[in-house]
Design an enzyme around this catalytic site. Structure first.
Site, PDB file in Angstrom:
ATOM      1  N   TYR A   1       3.500   9.760   0.897  1.00  0.00           N
ATOM      2  CA  TYR A   1       4.450   9.140   1.716  1.00  0.00           C
ATOM      3  C   TYR A   1       5.822   9.608   1.459  1.00  0.00           C
ATOM      4  CZ  TYR A   1       0.149   6.534   3.027  1.00  0.00           C
ATOM      5  OH  TYR A   1      -0.922   6.200   3.525  1.00  0.00           O
TER       6      TYR A   1
ATOM      7  N   HIS B   1      -7.104   9.584  -2.434  1.00  0.00           N
ATOM      8  CA  HIS B   1      -6.611   9.693  -0.916  1.00  0.00           C
ATOM      9  C   HIS B   1      -7.486  10.128   0.104  1.00  0.00           C
ATOM     10  CE1 HIS B   1      -2.386   8.920   1.183  1.00  0.00           C
ATOM     11  NE2 HIS B   1      -3.369   8.664   2.133  1.00  0.00           N
TER      12      HIS B   1
ATOM     13  N   LYS C   1      -1.929   6.151  -4.400  1.00  0.00           N
ATOM     14  CA  LYS C   1      -3.068   7.054  -3.971  1.00  0.00           C
ATOM     15  C   LYS C   1      -2.634   8.375  -4.652  1.00  0.00           C
ATOM     16  CE  LYS C   1      -3.665   4.629   0.282  1.00  0.00           C
ATOM     17  NZ  LYS C   1      -2.140   4.432   0.774  1.00  0.00           N
TER      18      LYS C   1
ATOM     19  N   ASP D   1       0.835  -1.352   0.115  1.00  0.00           N
ATOM     20  CA  ASP D   1      -0.013   0.052   0.151  1.00  0.00           C
ATOM     21  C   ASP D   1       0.899   1.401  -0.006  1.00  0.00           C
ATOM     22  OD1 ASP D   1      -2.801   1.228   0.530  1.00  0.00           O
ATOM     23  OD2 ASP D   1      -1.499   2.212   2.108  1.00  0.00           O
TER      24      ASP D   1
END
Ligand SMILES: NC(=O)c1ccc[n+]([C@@H]2O[C@H](COP(=O)([O-])OP(=O)(O)OC[C@H]3O[C@@H](n4cnc5c(N)ncnc54)[C@H](OP(=O)(O)O)[C@@H]3O)[C@@H](O)[C@H]2O)c1
Length: 316
Positions: free
Chosen positions: A40, A101, A68, A35
């Site tokens: 990130y 997201h 995302k 994921d």
């Protein structure tokens, strides 16, 4: 979609290199579901790890890779380039799953304080969300992604999307752990043949300071979970992952520790919880949301209810 995935959010303190090493370890151990997300800020390193894994003989077709779309890329002209950028970083030709997201286009820089607000912040506007979704549908037509889904959605928002989408989301990512079970939304999602992917399945014990409030509770410190864990001879975190999979959601626990990675993966195939233990965990819900989303609020003096549609209405 594999029944357990590996989360890759380093919670502001785990370096991209360490997350990439965890991805490589995880794939070696047997994980096939990762994921990821642009926000990130580690997709380049994760992509290098994926490259090494496929070079060592793991077929791309065996892997399930999610990424995302971040909130600053909701504009129609930004969605396809943002996806292409994630594909480049992850060194992939296609994604198995691409999620929006958050349902809000309200940009805030990664790592910012929860009190920070974007001057351009707006409420959820369904017509705008559909423009983003149409571009997501185009990504499927272009062959860049196999499936598209949502994250941090509420029932009223999902109902509108299910009404208007040409491609209905087969997955929605939502916070799910024993202290935040979201039973009503969970049942609705399942009734629509949408798979709930549960984030923070262990209660995110290392989450960033900015995501902590004094009222937060921790499922791995719950005495009832500790007692079940003692009985099974595992860490309470493993009970959380086991419960998640047995309940009917797909957990995506994060770990950089090979022993924990292994325990979490094994938890979904061995030594299930008894019906009584499942019932005990079902009774532990504290309605304790950890990822509250304060930065998405768009006016002064708002409460979190305005984000999460708690009375069933979308707040404008
Ligand atoms: N869609 C969204 O908006 C959203 C929001 C938040 C998170 N997510 C996704 O969900 C993923 C998971 O959430 P999270 O990372 O916040 O938290 P989490 O998976 O609930 O918790 C991770 C923590 O648990 C520890 N842990 C894992 N397995 C363990 C075990 N068997 N025994 C003991 N400790 C264990 C890890 O430490 P060690 O490293 O030491 O094992 C790590 O500190 C994220 O990484 C991200 O991919 C998505």
């Amino acid at each position: 979609m594999p029944a357990v995935g590996l989360g890759t959010f380093g919670s502001d303190h785990v370096s991209p290199a360490s997350v990439a090493a965890a991805v490589e370890d995880a794939i070696r151990i047997g994980y096939r579901h990762i994921d990821c997300a642009a926000v990130y800020q580690n997709q380049k390193e994760v992509g290098e790890a994926l490259g090494r894994a496929t070079a060592s003989g793991v077929a791309r077709s065996e892997l399930w890779i999610t990424s995302k779309l971040w909130n600053d890329k909701h504009a129609e002209e930004d969605v396809i380039p943002a996806c292409r950028q994630s594909l480049r970083e992850l060194q992939l030709d296609y994604l198995d799953m691409y999620l929006i997201h958050w349902p809000f286009p309200n940009f805030h820089p990664p790592g910012c304080d929860v009190g920070s607000r974007s001057p351009d912040a707006r409420p959820y506007v369904h017509e705008d969300f559909m423009k983003t979704w149409r571009q997501m549908e185009k990504l499927v037509a272009l062959g860049l992604v196999r499936h598209i889904g949502t994250s941090n959605m509420t029932r009223p928002k999902l109902e509108l999307l299910l009404r208007d989408a040409d491609i209905k989301p087969p997955v929605t990512e939502m916070e799910l752990h024993p202290h935040f079970q979201q039973q009503t939304l969970f049942e609705f999602v399942r009734s629509q043949n949408i798979e709930p992917v549960g984030f923070c399945p262990i209660g995110s014990p290392q989450r960033p300071e900015r995501d902590r409030t004094p009222e937060d509770t921790s499922p791995i410190e719950d005495p009832a979970i500790a007692e079940i864990a003692r009985r099974h001879g595992v860490h309470p975190a493993v009970i959380c992952v086991k419960w998640a999979e047995q309940r009917g959601q797909t957990p995506i626990p994060f770990s950089t520790n090979p022993r924990n990675l292994h325990a979490n993966l094994k938890s979904v195939t061995e030594d299930p919880l008894s019906p009584e233990e499942m019932a005990t965990v079902a009774g532990l819900d504290r309605n304790c949301r950890l990822v509250k989303g304060q930065v998405f609020l768009w006016k002064e003096n708002q409460t979190l209810e305005d984000l999460w549609d708690l009375d069933g209405q979308i707040v404008r």
